[in-house]
Design a protein around this motif. Sequence first.
Motif, PDB file in Angstrom:
ATOM      1  N   HIS A   9      25.451  -8.951  -2.295  1.00  0.00           N
ATOM      2  CA  HIS A   9      25.767  -9.181  -3.774  1.00  0.00           C
ATOM      3  C   HIS A   9      26.759 -10.491  -3.756  1.00  0.00           C
ATOM      4  O   HIS A   9      26.780 -11.251  -4.612  1.00  0.00           O
ATOM      5  CB  HIS A   9      26.378  -7.905  -4.125  1.00  0.00           C
ATOM      6  N   TRP A  34      26.449 -14.205  -5.550  1.00  0.00           N
ATOM      7  CA  TRP A  34      27.234 -14.570  -6.398  1.00  0.00           C
ATOM      8  C   TRP A  34      27.934 -16.072  -6.141  1.00  0.00           C
ATOM      9  O   TRP A  34      28.276 -16.891  -7.011  1.00  0.00           O
ATOM     10  CB  TRP A  34      28.413 -13.532  -6.768  1.00  0.00           C
ATOM     11  N   ASN A  55      25.696 -18.771  -6.972  1.00  0.00           N
ATOM     12  CA  ASN A  55      25.482 -18.855  -8.289  1.00  0.00           C
ATOM     13  C   ASN A  55      24.079 -18.323  -8.860  1.00  0.00           C
ATOM     14  O   ASN A  55      23.430 -18.821  -9.487  1.00  0.00           O
ATOM     15  CB  ASN A  55      25.902 -20.111  -9.081  1.00  0.00           C
ATOM     16  N   PRO A  99      23.188 -14.762  -9.568  1.00  0.00           N
ATOM     17  CA  PRO A  99      23.640 -13.339  -9.532  1.00  0.00           C
ATOM     18  C   PRO A  99      22.082 -12.559  -9.931  1.00  0.00           C
ATOM     19  O   PRO A  99      22.032 -11.140  -9.805  1.00  0.00           O
ATOM     20  CB  PRO A  99      24.580 -13.029 -10.575  1.00  0.00           C
ATOM     21  N   ASP A 100      21.500 -13.294 -10.915  1.00  0.00           N
ATOM     22  CA  ASP A 100      20.089 -12.588 -11.297  1.00  0.00           C
ATOM     23  C   ASP A 100      19.097 -12.549 -10.113  1.00  0.00           C
ATOM     24  O   ASP A 100      18.004 -11.854 -10.512  1.00  0.00           O
ATOM     25  CB  ASP A 100      19.610 -13.517 -12.418  1.00  0.00           C
TER      26      ASP A 100
END
Length: 576
Positions: free
Chosen positions: A478, A482, A485, A487-488
Amino acid sequence: MVVSVRSWVANEGGKHLVLVGKLFSMISKPFSSTYTMLWLGANTWLFVKTFLLYSTGQQYHYLYKMLGLGLCISRASASVLNLNCSLVLLPMCRSLLTFVRGTHQVSSRKTRRLLDKSKTFHVACGVAICIFSVVHVSAHLVNVVNFSVSYSDDFPALNLARYKGEDPKLIILTTIPGVTGVLLVLILFLMFTSSSYCVRISNYEIFWYTHNLFIVFYIILMVHMVGGALKYQTNLEGHPPGCLRANQSSPEQRGEELEQHEDEEQRCREEAHFQPHYPQTWLWVSGPLCLYCAERFYRYIRSSEPVTIVTVIRHPCDVIELRMLKKNFKARPGQYIVLNCPGVSSFENHPFTLTACPTENKQTFGIHLRVVGDWTERFTQLLLPEPRIDLEILPMVQQRRYPKLYVDGPFGSPSEEVFNYDVSLCVAGGIGVTPFACVLHALLDGWTGFRLQRLYFVWVCRELRSFYWFAELLCALHHKLWQENRPDYFNLKLYVSQTDSLQSMSEEKYRPLASRLLVGRPRWKLLLDEIGRTNKHKRVGVFCCGPKGISRTLHRLCNSARSSGTTFEFNKESFS
């Protein structure tokens, strides 16, 4: 529920084409319709061809008159048995299947999905062997009775009985085909009954040992035809079937108006000669049997070097993590290995999914195993023995001694395909998370060159403590995404189904997991509908490893129609 034709074809293929009445409902698992029909067509063609050969062939004229339909059915079913006894070994050549799966220039995704059904094909061939063995034995029981009742004085060479009216049981127990047939039936009965799901789950050792009787089965099968119970006529020209021998007269020839040359044409020029069939079973099974033996020998050589156990970690809920090191060991995420621990049992081998693969920077590989059953309990006791309180504690560091361990593999599995979809959904139930842990490790280690653009991960556990098995891995992935860049890219959902004494993951380092933790069970239809709307007109790979209830639900939903036009391809991980 409306069914999507596109999704149904992708997942089911020839499932319902295999449904030839209730007889074959046991083997109607989803594998390619083309190959299913080829297999059914080959069985049907062999049965019909052999049946017609023995019912209409001139060389079997006298034998058919003696035995009737029992002859045709017994030989036709024998042909089908020969075919399936040769095919049943091929799905068990695991190294060969893994090689084909890993050669993307040779195998397409459809081919690799077909390889995922190798176990299903093995079961299908096994069920076919059992069904046609019953047919074969029943027909031969009729044949034995006919050998006794229809004893031929005209053609003594055809007789299997020594005299008219001989006890059929005595014929069976005093001939090579009879004795070997009884042994084959007993072995097949043991293998079939011990292969049931309840036996495999409750006592895997029974399944393992009885299934290895296949070696004895094939040896006996090779000599089953020795003895020549069934014979065919060799001199059709000198003795046309139905011709009149010297001591016979035809009612049609009793009239004085028949000419002498017509009488000569219908009379036999010589006595009928009969010869037993040359055994042909070895022609069917020798090729696959040699291939299987060569593959097993290769696996024995490959696994003969013991591995080094690096670390052993005890996790909550009776789960043990094992980190190992082996020279020249290479594996891909989603693959599994087979463990053999002579300290527990020299003959037992158990499969475990890799939860960590070797990389350039880290040569170790790992598994997580749940302590369930006799083998895992004894194995855990060897790995983590209980401290002996009766011994004096010496002020020195003692090196822990681990048991000798052998690793066979790695072998391919459906979870390898996670990276070959644009979008993948991984669903895990409890310890079923292990195939996907290696996938997450690969993403964390920065693997490149794969197709995957978005990963949905759903993990369902009864107890909250189970999530701690891979909590640090999930949090690390995770944070990495992040920082990049993205996160999806990774969509995580955790479900805890047991609400008794429920506590949250309150540790600060597990905050990303606490915010994604839900109580209860997933609403699968809503989840798939949401994924379908987000990924319209795409092909989503659905991978499941967990209880049968979850698997059945997802399988059914993957076949249902959606307005988004998304196709869900179902893949199931199973070792049972």
